[in-house]
Design an enzyme around this catalytic site. Structure first.
Site, short mmCIF file in Angstrom:
data_model
loop_
_atom_site.label_atom_id
_atom_site.label_comp_id
_atom_site.label_asym_id
_atom_site.label_seq_id
_atom_site.Cartn_x
_atom_site.Cartn_y
_atom_site.Cartn_z
N HIS A 162 -18.75 -4.54 -14.09
CA HIS A 162 -18.63 -3.70 -12.89
C HIS A 162 -19.65 -4.11 -11.83
CE1 HIS A 162 -17.19 0.49 -11.46
NE2 HIS A 162 -17.55 -0.25 -10.42
N ILE A 163 -19.55 -5.36 -11.44
CA ILE A 163 -20.59 -5.93 -10.59
C ILE A 163 -20.03 -6.49 -9.28
CG2 ILE A 163 -20.51 -8.34 -11.47
CD1 ILE A 163 -23.67 -6.22 -11.22
N GLY B 242 -18.88 -5.32 -6.60
CA GLY B 242 -19.33 -4.74 -5.32
C GLY B 242 -20.85 -4.71 -5.19
N ASP C 209 0.87 -1.18 0.00
CA ASP C 209 0.00 0.00 0.00
C ASP C 209 0.90 1.22 0.00
OD1 ASP C 209 -3.21 0.64 1.19
OD2 ASP C 209 -1.71 2.24 0.97
N ASP D 181 -13.30 -6.65 -13.90
CA ASP D 181 -14.67 -6.20 -13.59
C ASP D 181 -14.89 -4.73 -13.96
OD1 ASP D 181 -17.27 -6.60 -12.30
OD2 ASP D 181 -16.53 -5.31 -10.70
N GLU E 135 -17.03 2.29 -19.82
CA GLU E 135 -18.11 1.36 -19.45
C GLU E 135 -19.43 1.90 -19.98
OE1 GLU E 135 -17.87 0.79 -15.19
OE2 GLU E 135 -15.88 -0.09 -15.31
N THR F 180 -10.67 -5.38 -9.78
CA THR F 180 -12.02 -4.88 -9.44
C THR F 180 -11.95 -3.41 -9.05
OG1 THR F 180 -11.70 -5.47 -7.12
CG2 THR F 180 -12.78 -7.11 -8.51
N1 LIG Z 1 -15.89 -3.00 -8.90
C1 LIG Z 1 -16.64 -2.61 -7.90
O1 LIG Z 1 -17.84 -2.92 -7.85
C2 LIG Z 1 -16.01 -1.81 -6.78
C3 LIG Z 1 -16.67 -1.74 -5.54
C4 LIG Z 1 -16.06 -1.04 -4.51
C5 LIG Z 1 -14.84 -0.40 -4.71
N2 LIG Z 1 -14.23 -0.46 -5.92
C6 LIG Z 1 -12.92 0.18 -6.13
O2 LIG Z 1 -12.01 -0.34 -5.17
C7 LIG Z 1 -11.20 0.70 -4.67
C8 LIG Z 1 -10.75 0.34 -3.26
O3 LIG Z 1 -11.88 0.33 -2.39
P1 LIG Z 1 -11.71 0.29 -0.80
O4 LIG Z 1 -13.08 0.32 -0.21
O5 LIG Z 1 -10.76 -0.78 -0.39
O6 LIG Z 1 -11.01 1.73 -0.57
P2 LIG Z 1 -10.09 2.17 0.64
O7 LIG Z 1 -10.01 3.65 0.55
O8 LIG Z 1 -10.55 1.57 1.92
O9 LIG Z 1 -8.65 1.53 0.30
C9 LIG Z 1 -7.86 1.93 -0.79
C10 LIG Z 1 -6.41 1.71 -0.38
O10 LIG Z 1 -5.57 2.00 -1.50
C11 LIG Z 1 -4.41 2.64 -0.98
N3 LIG Z 1 -3.72 3.35 -2.05
C12 LIG Z 1 -3.94 4.59 -2.52
N4 LIG Z 1 -3.09 4.87 -3.52
C13 LIG Z 1 -2.33 3.77 -3.69
C14 LIG Z 1 -1.27 3.42 -4.58
N5 LIG Z 1 -0.83 4.31 -5.47
N6 LIG Z 1 -0.72 2.18 -4.48
C15 LIG Z 1 -1.16 1.30 -3.55
N7 LIG Z 1 -2.16 1.59 -2.67
C16 LIG Z 1 -2.72 2.80 -2.75
C17 LIG Z 1 -4.91 3.53 0.13
O11 LIG Z 1 -3.87 3.86 1.05
C18 LIG Z 1 -5.96 2.64 0.78
O12 LIG Z 1 -5.40 1.86 1.83
C19 LIG Z 1 -12.11 1.95 -4.75
O13 LIG Z 1 -11.35 3.14 -4.85
C20 LIG Z 1 -12.94 1.69 -5.98
O14 LIG Z 1 -12.30 2.30 -7.10
C21 LIG Z 1 -14.79 -1.15 -6.96
#
Ligand SMILES: NC(=O)c1ccc[n+]([C@@H]2O[C@H](COP(=O)([O-])OP(=O)(O)OC[C@H]3O[C@@H](n4cnc5c(N)ncnc54)[C@H](O)[C@@H]3O)[C@@H](O)[C@H]2O)c1
Length: 299
Positions: A274-275, A277, A163, A250, A255, A224
């Site tokens: 994109h499903i 979540g 991270d 996903d 999209e 995802t």
């Molecule tokens: N496909 C879906 O249906 C779906 C659903 C929910 C979330 N998402 C995506 O997933 C992502 C993550 O969700 P989350 O709830 O875990 O968010 P979150 O904010 O809890 O966690 C994201 C993590 O990424 C880290 N981060 C930021 N920049 C970074 C980098 N350059 N390299 C490595 N780590 C880095 C942050 O420090 C944080 O710990 C969201 O931003 C969203 O884009 C997609």
């Protein structure tokens, strides 16, 4: 939005609930002008003309996590608070990741057509891998990354995580029984790499052809997080060459994804709209989390 959460809001406030509004730009702008609160999923672009139209809005609730469809600093400049449903869909995404990892490592589930038509590809499918004992590399150790780690450990996987915002000795790694790894180390050692980072300047293009080439031969890549983070053409080429053992994607740069011939006959590729979540349970949690926060802020 879960209709019971809409009803909870409508019991106290004047609510316009219209899932089609996002596709009617003129009406969206008209309605936005009189809104005190706007609640959106990921398609509504809260920037430019829509942001300008939000004359009296105090809060934007996001039914999900990624904020790349929202001009967060533009909202802040207008005094509009932005609230994502952090954590509420983490389990759905984590289960999608584990299901994809298991399907792709084992590689035996695409045989329905062959078996139903009297073929018996048992020898060809005998080299699938167990999930236990494989190494999962998690990039982005926030809400979804941590939930995925917990599920993977339950299946006997070794888990390493990177991270960019966390130091290697951050307690969150040891508290979750996970080894911190540098990005290059993780990419070269993991049997399954899964991405859970936001789309920001430093993650755009993170999995380009060079980084995919640096992955272990036969490894599985799961995205995802957001489109623009993984180069889809490079994924297709790596699947065709056999360098990648599988991929589950996903999220896409555009999209819905336009028809793409290169992806249509790619081996070991799972594509979903994109499903990851979105499930009945996650939608309920996301919707009530945002409804509660909206009710609280309008008190
Ligand atoms: N496909 C879906 O249906 C779906 C659903 C929910 C979330 N998402 C995506 O997933 C992502 C993550 O969700 P989350 O709830 O875990 O968010 P979150 O904010 O809890 O966690 C994201 C993590 O990424 C880290 N981060 C930021 N920049 C970074 C980098 N350059 N390299 C490595 N780590 C880095 C942050 O420090 C944080 O710990 C969201 O931003 C969203 O884009 C997609």
């Amino acid at each position: 939005m879960d209709e019971r959460a809409v009803a909870q809001l409508a019991a106290v406030h004047d609510v316009l609930y219209d899932p089609q509004l996002v596709d009617d730009a003129t009406r969206l702008l008209t309605e936005a002008r009189r809104a005190d609160v706007l609640i959106v999923r990921n398609r509504t672009q809260v920037q430019g003309a829509l942001l300008a139209a939000l004359g009296q809005c105090k809060l934007v609730g996001r039914l999900g996590v990624g904020l790349d469809n929202i001009d967060v600093s533009g909202c802040a400049a207008k005094g509009i608070q932005v609230i994502p449903a952090t954590g509420a869909n983490a389990l759905s995404v984590a289960e999608y990741v584990m299901a994809s990892a298991m399907l792709l490592l084992r590689g035996a589930y695409a045989s329905t057509q062959a078996v139903a038509t009297g073929q018996w590809p048992r020898n060809a499918l005998s080299n699938g891998r167990e999930t236990a004992g494989q190494t999962l590399g998690i990039i982005g150790f926030g809400s979804i990354g941590q939930t995925t780690a917990r599920l993977a450990q339950g299946l006997g996987m070794k888990v390493m995580a990177f991270d960019a915002m966390l130091q290697p000795d951050a307690p969150v790694f040891s508290q979750n029984g996970v080894c911190f790894a540098g990005l290059d180390e993780l990419v070269s050692q993991a049997d399954v790499v899964t991405l859970h980072v936001p789309l920001v300047d430093t993650t755009r293009g993170l999995f380009n052809a060079a980084r995919i080439a640096a992955m272990k031969k036969g490894a599985v890549l799961i995205n995802t997080s957001r489109g623009h983070i993984v180069d889809l053409a490079a994924v297709a080429a790596a699947l065709q060459s056999g360098h990648l053992g599988g991929a589950a994607i996903d999220v896409f740069d555009v999209e819905p994804l336009p028809a793409n011939a290169a992806l249509q006959d790619c081996p070991n590729l799972l594509l979903t709209p994109h499903i990851s979540g979105v499930s009945l349970e996650a939608n309920e949690r996301v919707s009530f989390m945002i409804a509660d926060k909206v009710l609280e802020s309008l008190k």
